[in-house]
Design a protein around this motif. Structure first.
Motif, PDB file in Angstrom:
ATOM      1  N   ILE A 137       0.846  -1.183   0.000  1.00 12.37           N
ATOM      2  CA  ILE A 137       0.000   0.000   0.000  1.00 12.37           C
ATOM      3  C   ILE A 137       0.891   1.244   0.000  1.00 12.37           C
ATOM      4  CG2 ILE A 137      -0.183   0.175   2.512  1.00 12.37           C
ATOM      5  CD1 ILE A 137      -3.188   0.716   2.112  1.00 12.37           C
ATOM      6  N   THR A 138       0.417   2.305  -0.618  1.00  8.93           N
ATOM      7  CA  THR A 138       1.168   3.565  -0.631  1.00  8.93           C
ATOM      8  C   THR A 138       0.802   4.397   0.601  1.00  8.93           C
ATOM      9  OG1 THR A 138      -0.520   4.827  -1.815  1.00  8.93           O
ATOM     10  CG2 THR A 138       1.071   3.576  -3.169  1.00  8.93           C
ATOM     11  N   PRO A 139       1.644   5.379   0.948  1.00 10.03           N
ATOM     12  CA  PRO A 139       1.279   6.256   2.078  1.00 10.03           C
ATOM     13  C   PRO A 139      -0.068   6.957   1.860  1.00 10.03           C
ATOM     14  CG  PRO A 139       3.606   6.498   1.598  1.00 10.03           C
ATOM     15  CD  PRO A 139       3.024   5.639   0.502  1.00 10.03           C
ATOM     16  N   ALA A 140      -0.353   7.390   0.639  1.00 14.08           N
ATOM     17  CA  ALA A 140      -1.633   8.066   0.369  1.00 14.08           C
ATOM     18  C   ALA A 140      -2.806   7.100   0.528  1.00 14.08           C
ATOM     19  CB  ALA A 140      -1.625   8.671  -1.034  1.00 14.08           C
ATOM     20  N   GLN A 141      -2.660   5.868   0.052  1.00 11.37           N
ATOM     21  CA  GLN A 141      -3.722   4.871   0.228  1.00 11.37           C
ATOM     22  C   GLN A 141      -3.900   4.537   1.706  1.00 11.37           C
ATOM     23  OE1 GLN A 141      -2.173   1.765  -2.307  1.00 11.37           O
ATOM     24  NE2 GLN A 141      -3.642   2.250  -3.939  1.00 11.37           N
ATOM     25  N   SER A 142      -2.788   4.485   2.424  1.00 13.01           N
ATOM     26  CA  SER A 142      -2.845   4.217   3.867  1.00 13.01           C
ATOM     27  C   SER A 142      -3.660   5.301   4.567  1.00 13.01           C
ATOM     28  CB  SER A 142      -1.416   4.177   4.423  1.00 13.01           C
ATOM     29  OG  SER A 142      -1.414   4.270   5.815  1.00 13.01           O
ATOM     30  N   ARG A 143      -3.391   6.538   4.215  1.00 14.85           N
ATOM     31  CA  ARG A 143      -4.116   7.655   4.839  1.00 14.85           C
ATOM     32  C   ARG A 143      -5.604   7.589   4.502  1.00 14.85           C
ATOM     33  NH1 ARG A 143      -3.739  13.896   3.569  1.00 14.85           N
ATOM     34  NH2 ARG A 143      -4.692  14.682   5.459  1.00 14.85           N
ATOM     35  N   LEU A 144      -5.911   7.272   3.261  1.00 11.43           N
ATOM     36  CA  LEU A 144      -7.329   7.180   2.871  1.00 11.43           C
ATOM     37  C   LEU A 144      -8.019   6.038   3.621  1.00 11.43           C
ATOM     38  CD1 LEU A 144      -9.257   8.140   0.018  1.00 11.43           C
ATOM     39  CD2 LEU A 144      -9.348   5.689   0.342  1.00 11.43           C
ATOM     40  N   LEU A 145      -7.365   4.916   3.717  1.00 13.10           N
ATOM     41  CA  LEU A 145      -7.944   3.769   4.418  1.00 13.10           C
ATOM     42  C   LEU A 145      -8.208   4.110   5.886  1.00 13.10           C
ATOM     43  CD1 LEU A 145      -8.662   0.924   3.441  1.00 13.10           C
ATOM     44  CD2 LEU A 145      -6.468   0.141   4.332  1.00 13.10           C
ATOM     45  N   ARG A 146      -7.248   4.767   6.533  1.00 11.28           N
ATOM     46  CA  ARG A 146      -7.444   5.177   7.933  1.00 11.28           C
ATOM     47  C   ARG A 146      -8.578   6.192   8.051  1.00 11.28           C
ATOM     48  NH1 ARG A 146      -2.107   6.262   7.520  1.00 11.28           N
ATOM     49  NH2 ARG A 146      -2.429   8.403   8.268  1.00 11.28           N
ATOM     50  N   GLY A 162      -7.660   2.293  -6.603  1.00 16.92           N
ATOM     51  CA  GLY A 162      -6.569   1.379  -6.258  1.00 16.92           C
ATOM     52  C   GLY A 162      -6.921   0.469  -5.093  1.00 16.92           C
ATOM     53  N   LEU A 163      -7.544   1.036  -4.074  1.00 18.95           N
ATOM     54  CA  LEU A 163      -7.924   0.230  -2.910  1.00 18.95           C
ATOM     55  C   LEU A 163      -9.049  -0.750  -3.236  1.00 18.95           C
ATOM     56  CD1 LEU A 163      -7.738   2.965  -0.141  1.00 18.95           C
ATOM     57  CD2 LEU A 163      -6.244   0.970  -0.369  1.00 18.95           C
ATOM     58  N   GLU A 164      -9.948  -0.339  -4.130  1.00 21.19           N
ATOM     59  CA  GLU A 164     -11.033  -1.233  -4.533  1.00 21.19           C
ATOM     60  C   GLU A 164     -10.494  -2.385  -5.375  1.00 21.19           C
ATOM     61  OE1 GLU A 164     -15.618  -0.633  -5.828  1.00 21.19           O
ATOM     62  OE2 GLU A 164     -14.151   0.451  -7.045  1.00 21.19           O
ATOM     63  N   LEU A 214      -1.138  -2.032   8.996  1.00 19.36           N
ATOM     64  CA  LEU A 214      -0.662  -0.649   8.933  1.00 19.36           C
ATOM     65  C   LEU A 214      -0.257  -0.134  10.303  1.00 19.36           C
ATOM     66  CD1 LEU A 214      -3.158   1.033   6.450  1.00 19.36           C
ATOM     67  CD2 LEU A 214      -0.738   0.548   6.077  1.00 19.36           C
ATOM     68  N   ARG A 215      -1.015  -0.497  11.318  1.00 16.14           N
ATOM     69  CA  ARG A 215      -0.679  -0.046  12.673  1.00 16.14           C
ATOM     70  C   ARG A 215       0.719  -0.526  13.057  1.00 16.14           C
ATOM     71  NH1 ARG A 215      -6.145  -1.660  13.576  1.00 16.14           N
ATOM     72  NH2 ARG A 215      -7.461   0.186  13.478  1.00 16.14           N
ATOM     73  N   SER A 216       1.012  -1.781  12.760  1.00 13.71           N
ATOM     74  CA  SER A 216       2.345  -2.327  13.071  1.00 13.71           C
ATOM     75  C   SER A 216       3.420  -1.629  12.245  1.00 13.71           C
ATOM     76  CB  SER A 216       2.387  -3.832  12.786  1.00 13.71           C
ATOM     77  OG  SER A 216       1.496  -4.504  13.637  1.00 13.71           O
ATOM     78  N   ALA A 217       3.149  -1.411  10.961  1.00 12.12           N
ATOM     79  CA  ALA A 217       4.120  -0.753  10.085  1.00 12.12           C
ATOM     80  C   ALA A 217       4.371   0.682  10.527  1.00 12.12           C
ATOM     81  CB  ALA A 217       3.633  -0.784   8.635  1.00 12.12           C
ATOM     82  N   ARG A 218       3.323   1.382  10.925  1.00 14.37           N
ATOM     83  CA  ARG A 218       3.479   2.771  11.369  1.00 14.37           C
ATOM     84  C   ARG A 218       4.257   2.843  12.675  1.00 14.37           C
ATOM     85  NH1 ARG A 218      -1.592   6.419  11.091  1.00 14.37           N
ATOM     86  NH2 ARG A 218       0.058   7.861  11.572  1.00 14.37           N
TER      87      ARG A 218
END
Length: 193
Positions: free
Chosen positions: A80-89, A120-122, A154-158
């Motif tokens: 996942i990209t940082p932008a996709q990560s932010r959108l998902l959160r 992308g997420l879909e 993502l939580r673990s990665a962050r």
């Protein structure tokens, strides 16, 4: 010897000022992390104030780029990209599935940017578009089970990325940094743009 004395004495040892890494001599301007800051840095109305602010702004930009690189490295295994990560959160933060316009407003981006991220997420099966039950012309974005699993990853990665970035700081320094960043990110009604 004061910073001014060191600056005017070419034979004085080059070292950062104790007050925050401001260079002692003009020759230090070419050294990474140092800049030529004449006058009294950080004191409004003196010649060095704007130069010190410029140095601080440059350091913040360099830190932002470093943060982005480290975060990207930790997110790559998640796919996942940082932008996709932010959108998902952001989708997860809403009480009910948000509309695309809600996401664009919360993320402070144009709607077409949200469309690309949702696409992308879909495609990856992490979100799905669903019609609003009250207005079928409105599309809402829902997390899927895969999206919720990705959020856990993502939580673990962050956390790992944050530890990489903050490793040089003590717990007390991290607390001070948190307060300073809060003041910059949430300046209140008078400091907003």
């Amino acid at each position: 010897m004061s910073t001014t004395d060191r600056t005017s004495d070419p034979d004085a040892p080059a070292r950062a000022d104790d007050a925050g890494g401001v260079p002692a001599r003009a020759e230090d301007a070419g050294t990474p992390g140092r800049a030529n800051v004449p006058g009294t840095p950080g004191v409004p109305g003196t010649p060095g104030a704007s130069d010190a602010d410029g140095l601080l702004a440059e350091q913040l930009l360099r830190l932002t780029r470093r943060l982005h690189r480290i975060q990207k490295r930790h997110l790559e295994p998640v796919g996942i990209t940082p932008a996709q990560s932010r959108l998902l959160r952001t989708v997860a933060a809403f009480g009910e599935p948000p509309r695309m316009a809600d996401l664009a407003a919360r993320l402070e981006v144009v709607p077409r940017a949200v469309t690309s991220l949702v696409d992308g997420l879909e495609t990856a099966g992490r979100v799905r578009r669903a019609p609003d039950p009250d207005n079928r012309r409105v599309i809402r974005i829902e997390l899927t089970d895969a999206g919720r699993a990705t959020l856990r990853e993502l939580r673990s990665a962050r956390r790992a990325a944050a530890e990489d970035i903050l490793a040089p700081l003590t717990a007390e320094q991290r607390e001070v940094l948190g307060g300073l960043l809060t003041a910059l990110v949430d300046p209140g009604p008078e400091g907003g743009c």
